[in-house]
Design a protein around this motif. Sequence first.
Motif, short mmCIF file in Angstrom:
data_model
loop_
_atom_site.label_atom_id
_atom_site.label_comp_id
_atom_site.label_asym_id
_atom_site.label_seq_id
_atom_site.Cartn_x
_atom_site.Cartn_y
_atom_site.Cartn_z
N THR A 159 89.06 -87.15 32.43
CA THR A 159 88.28 -86.22 33.24
C THR A 159 87.18 -85.66 32.36
O THR A 159 87.32 -85.60 31.14
CB THR A 159 89.15 -85.08 33.81
OG1 THR A 159 89.80 -84.43 32.72
CG2 THR A 159 90.18 -85.61 34.79
N GLY A 160 86.10 -85.27 32.96
CA GLY A 160 84.97 -84.73 32.22
C GLY A 160 83.70 -84.99 33.01
O GLY A 160 83.74 -85.31 34.20
N THR A 161 82.59 -84.87 32.32
CA THR A 161 81.31 -85.12 32.98
C THR A 161 81.20 -86.61 33.28
O THR A 161 81.89 -87.43 32.66
CB THR A 161 80.14 -84.70 32.08
OG1 THR A 161 80.09 -85.58 30.95
CG2 THR A 161 80.26 -83.25 31.63
N PRO A 162 80.35 -87.00 34.22
CA PRO A 162 80.15 -88.43 34.48
C PRO A 162 79.78 -89.21 33.22
O PRO A 162 80.24 -90.34 33.02
CB PRO A 162 79.02 -88.45 35.52
CG PRO A 162 79.14 -87.14 36.23
CD PRO A 162 79.59 -86.16 35.18
N GLU A 163 78.99 -88.60 32.34
CA GLU A 163 78.60 -89.27 31.10
C GLU A 163 79.80 -89.46 30.17
O GLU A 163 79.95 -90.52 29.55
CB GLU A 163 77.51 -88.46 30.36
CG GLU A 163 76.19 -88.39 31.09
CD GLU A 163 76.16 -87.31 32.19
OE1 GLU A 163 77.02 -86.38 32.18
OE2 GLU A 163 75.30 -87.41 33.07
N GLU A 164 80.65 -88.44 30.07
CA GLU A 164 81.85 -88.55 29.23
C GLU A 164 82.78 -89.64 29.75
O GLU A 164 83.34 -90.41 28.97
CB GLU A 164 82.59 -87.21 29.17
CG GLU A 164 81.85 -86.15 28.38
CD GLU A 164 82.45 -84.75 28.55
OE1 GLU A 164 82.26 -83.94 27.64
OE2 GLU A 164 83.09 -84.48 29.59
#
Length: 143
Positions: A112-117
Amino acid sequence: MRKKSKKILVLCTGNSCRSQLAEGYLRHFAGDDAEIYSAGIETHGVNRKAIQVMAEDHIDISGNTSNHVDEYSGIDFDAVITVCDNASEACPFFAGKVDRFHRNFPDPAKLTGTPEEVMDEFRRVRELIKAYSADFISQYINK
């Protein structure tokens, strides 16, 4: 005389991500020297991000399907590669002389995280699987 191509099954929990990446790379590196299949203990559909990160590396897995391991019960595999601990523990018995290999890869779909992560984790796992697949083909198929 042409040698018989080996039949290789890549097995994962849901046949949605790691086994799909491995199928794509094993097929790429083996060419006509092996028949590559992938399956899951369950089926979860092919992960869109897996398709995307493979396309970034010029390998198209968009036509792949998520298959259950039971669909391949009639195939005499030469090798089974499990790419997660769950699949290794739940791997069914395959009759005959089947070489078994195991490498637990992280599941990028769980991050889970930002779309970039998330995409960075997919790319990181893709590179791990790419390196493993290249080594596997050079040692098991092209030896």
